[in-house]
Design a protein around this motif. Structure first.
Motif, PDB file in Angstrom:
ATOM      1  N   VAL A  78       0.689  -0.974  -0.056  1.00 30.88           N
ATOM      2  CA  VAL A  78      -0.015  -0.002  -0.003  1.00 30.88           C
ATOM      3  C   VAL A  78       0.931   1.348  -0.021  1.00 30.88           C
ATOM      4  O   VAL A  78       1.727   1.316   0.797  1.00 30.88           O
ATOM      5  N   LEU A  79       0.613   2.026  -0.912  1.00 32.60           N
ATOM      6  CA  LEU A  79       1.621   3.177  -1.127  1.00 32.60           C
ATOM      7  C   LEU A  79       0.488   4.584  -0.719  1.00 32.60           C
ATOM      8  O   LEU A  79      -0.635   4.457  -1.222  1.00 32.60           O
ATOM      9  N   SER A  80       0.966   5.397  -0.083  1.00 29.15           N
ATOM     10  CA  SER A  80       0.294   6.702  -0.040  1.00 29.15           C
ATOM     11  C   SER A  80       0.312   7.608  -1.278  1.00 29.15           C
ATOM     12  O   SER A  80       0.836   7.289  -2.345  1.00 29.15           O
ATOM     13  N   ARG A  81      -0.626   8.534  -1.419  1.00 29.69           N
ATOM     14  CA  ARG A  81      -0.749   9.212  -2.585  1.00 29.69           C
ATOM     15  C   ARG A  81       0.515  10.055  -2.910  1.00 29.69           C
ATOM     16  O   ARG A  81       0.843  10.323  -3.902  1.00 29.69           O
ATOM     17  N   GLY A  82       1.186  10.499  -1.695  1.00 26.87           N
ATOM     18  CA  GLY A  82       2.344  11.225  -1.955  1.00 26.87           C
ATOM     19  C   GLY A  82       3.576  10.203  -2.648  1.00 26.87           C
ATOM     20  O   GLY A  82       4.095  10.821  -3.452  1.00 26.87           O
ATOM     21  N   TRP A  83       3.532   8.943  -2.527  1.00 34.54           N
ATOM     22  CA  TRP A  83       4.590   8.136  -2.984  1.00 34.54           C
ATOM     23  C   TRP A  83       4.119   7.932  -4.525  1.00 34.54           C
ATOM     24  O   TRP A  83       5.016   7.918  -5.342  1.00 34.54           O
ATOM     25  N   ALA A  84       2.835   7.855  -4.692  1.00 32.89           N
ATOM     26  CA  ALA A  84       2.378   7.534  -5.949  1.00 32.89           C
ATOM     27  C   ALA A  84       2.753   8.632  -6.900  1.00 32.89           C
ATOM     28  O   ALA A  84       3.065   8.519  -7.922  1.00 32.89           O
ATOM     29  N   LEU A  85       2.287   9.825  -6.450  1.00 36.99           N
ATOM     30  CA  LEU A  85       2.875  11.139  -6.940  1.00 36.99           C
ATOM     31  C   LEU A  85       4.287  11.113  -7.439  1.00 36.99           C
ATOM     32  O   LEU A  85       4.764  11.523  -8.536  1.00 36.99           O
ATOM     33  N   PHE A  86       5.110  10.748  -6.500  1.00 41.09           N
ATOM     34  CA  PHE A  86       6.580  10.802  -6.622  1.00 41.09           C
ATOM     35  C   PHE A  86       6.958   9.897  -7.717  1.00 41.09           C
ATOM     36  O   PHE A  86       7.738  10.135  -8.720  1.00 41.09           O
ATOM     37  N   LEU A  87       6.338   8.509  -7.880  1.00 41.92           N
ATOM     38  CA  LEU A  87       6.532   7.478  -8.819  1.00 41.92           C
ATOM     39  C   LEU A  87       6.208   8.130 -10.034  1.00 41.92           C
ATOM     40  O   LEU A  87       6.824   7.903 -11.118  1.00 41.92           O
ATOM     41  N   VAL A  88       5.147   8.735 -10.285  1.00 44.59           N
ATOM     42  CA  VAL A  88       4.577   9.425 -11.473  1.00 44.59           C
ATOM     43  C   VAL A  88       5.608  10.427 -11.949  1.00 44.59           C
ATOM     44  O   VAL A  88       5.884  10.567 -13.249  1.00 44.59           O
ATOM     45  N   GLY A  89       5.881  11.130 -10.986  1.00 48.67           N
ATOM     46  CA  GLY A  89       7.101  12.212 -11.113  1.00 48.67           C
ATOM     47  C   GLY A  89       8.289  11.708 -11.892  1.00 48.67           C
ATOM     48  O   GLY A  89       8.905  12.315 -12.772  1.00 48.67           O
ATOM     49  N   VAL A  90       8.771  10.832 -11.243  1.00 43.07           N
ATOM     50  CA  VAL A  90      10.094   9.952 -11.657  1.00 43.07           C
ATOM     51  C   VAL A  90       9.688   9.435 -13.212  1.00 43.07           C
ATOM     52  O   VAL A  90      10.798   9.554 -13.927  1.00 43.07           O
ATOM     53  N   GLY A  91       8.687   8.885 -13.613  1.00 43.75           N
ATOM     54  CA  GLY A  91       8.293   8.389 -14.851  1.00 43.75           C
ATOM     55  C   GLY A  91       8.496   9.609 -15.723  1.00 43.75           C
ATOM     56  O   GLY A  91       8.966   9.462 -17.102  1.00 43.75           O
ATOM     57  N   VAL A  92       7.674  10.600 -15.637  1.00 45.05           N
ATOM     58  CA  VAL A  92       7.726  11.988 -16.294  1.00 45.05           C
ATOM     59  C   VAL A  92       9.181  12.430 -16.595  1.00 45.05           C
ATOM     60  O   VAL A  92       9.453  12.632 -17.750  1.00 45.05           O
ATOM     61  N   TRP A  93       9.870  12.627 -15.550  1.00 42.21           N
ATOM     62  CA  TRP A  93      11.158  13.132 -15.530  1.00 42.21           C
ATOM     63  C   TRP A  93      12.075  12.219 -16.347  1.00 42.21           C
ATOM     64  O   TRP A  93      12.840  12.881 -17.241  1.00 42.21           O
ATOM     65  N   THR A  94      11.946  10.762 -16.466  1.00 40.92           N
ATOM     66  CA  THR A  94      12.787  10.043 -17.341  1.00 40.92           C
ATOM     67  C   THR A  94      12.311  10.343 -18.991  1.00 40.92           C
ATOM     68  O   THR A  94      13.334  10.641 -19.576  1.00 40.92           O
ATOM     69  N   TRP A  95      11.175  10.523 -19.074  1.00 38.86           N
ATOM     70  CA  TRP A  95      10.668  10.785 -20.373  1.00 38.86           C
ATOM     71  C   TRP A  95      10.997  12.208 -20.958  1.00 38.86           C
ATOM     72  O   TRP A  95      11.057  12.622 -22.146  1.00 38.86           O
ATOM     73  N   VAL A  96      11.390  13.047 -20.032  1.00 39.87           N
ATOM     74  CA  VAL A  96      11.915  14.556 -20.381  1.00 39.87           C
ATOM     75  C   VAL A  96      13.211  14.506 -20.722  1.00 39.87           C
ATOM     76  O   VAL A  96      13.736  15.214 -21.679  1.00 39.87           O
ATOM     77  N   ILE A  97      14.156  13.986 -19.853  1.00 38.32           N
ATOM     78  CA  ILE A  97      15.440  13.780 -19.779  1.00 38.32           C
ATOM     79  C   ILE A  97      16.001  12.711 -20.951  1.00 38.32           C
ATOM     80  O   ILE A  97      16.947  13.173 -21.563  1.00 38.32           O
ATOM     81  N   TRP A  98      15.788  11.606 -20.853  1.00 38.44           N
ATOM     82  CA  TRP A  98      16.405  10.604 -21.662  1.00 38.44           C
ATOM     83  C   TRP A  98      16.355  10.924 -23.306  1.00 38.44           C
ATOM     84  O   TRP A  98      17.412  10.656 -23.986  1.00 38.44           O
ATOM     85  N   PRO A  99      15.276  11.225 -23.777  1.00 39.57           N
ATOM     86  CA  PRO A  99      15.017  11.557 -25.253  1.00 39.57           C
ATOM     87  C   PRO A  99      16.214  12.740 -25.871  1.00 39.57           C
ATOM     88  O   PRO A  99      16.661  12.693 -26.708  1.00 39.57           O
ATOM     89  N   ARG A 100      16.228  13.855 -24.675  1.00 41.78           N
ATOM     90  CA  ARG A 100      16.978  14.885 -24.944  1.00 41.78           C
ATOM     91  C   ARG A 100      18.501  14.216 -25.050  1.00 41.78           C
ATOM     92  O   ARG A 100      19.428  14.931 -25.830  1.00 41.78           O
ATOM     93  N   PHE A 101      18.982  13.331 -24.089  1.00 43.40           N
ATOM     94  CA  PHE A 101      20.115  12.911 -24.058  1.00 43.40           C
ATOM     95  C   PHE A 101      20.563  11.918 -25.320  1.00 43.40           C
ATOM     96  O   PHE A 101      21.725  11.889 -26.036  1.00 43.40           O
ATOM     97  N   ALA A 102      19.422  11.257 -25.752  1.00 44.68           N
ATOM     98  CA  ALA A 102      19.522  10.481 -27.180  1.00 44.68           C
ATOM     99  C   ALA A 102      19.771  11.293 -28.215  1.00 44.68           C
ATOM    100  O   ALA A 102      20.781  11.037 -29.042  1.00 44.68           O
TER     101      ALA A 102
END
Length: 82
Positions: A2-26
C-alpha cells in the motif's frame, strides 16, 4: 503493498522526468561525432559508443515507464481506499 498518494505522485514524477531527460540525451548522443565511425554525424556505421548509450537509454525509458505506470496504479488504488 500500500502506497500513499504522496509516494504514488513521486513515482509518476519519476516516470515523467525520465521521459523529459532521456530523449534529449539520445539526441545529444546521436549528434556526437564519437557515435559514428567516420567522425561525421549520421555518416558511416554506428560505433560501440552509440550502441552502448542506445541500450542505456532504452533500459532507462523502460524502467521509467514502469515506474510511472506503477505510480498511476498506486494513485488510483489510494483513491479507491478512501
Amino acid at each position: 503493498m500500500v502506497l500513499s498518494r504522496g509516494w504514488a505522485l513521486f513515482l509518476v514524477g519519476v516516470g515523467v522526468w525520465t521521459w523529459v531527460i532521456w530523449p534529449r540525451f539520445a539526441v545529444a548522443i546521436w549528434n556526437d561525432p564519437r557515435a559514428w565511425a567516420s567522425g561525421t554525424v549520421g555518416v558511416g556505421t554506428p560505433t560501440g559508443f552509440l550502441w552502448v548509450h542506445a541500450l542505456l537509454i532504452a533500459a532507462s525509458l523502460a524502467i521509467g515507464t514502469t515506474t510511472g505506470v506503477l505510480g498511476v496504479r498506486a494513485w488510483r488504488a489510494a483513491g479507491r481506499r478512501r
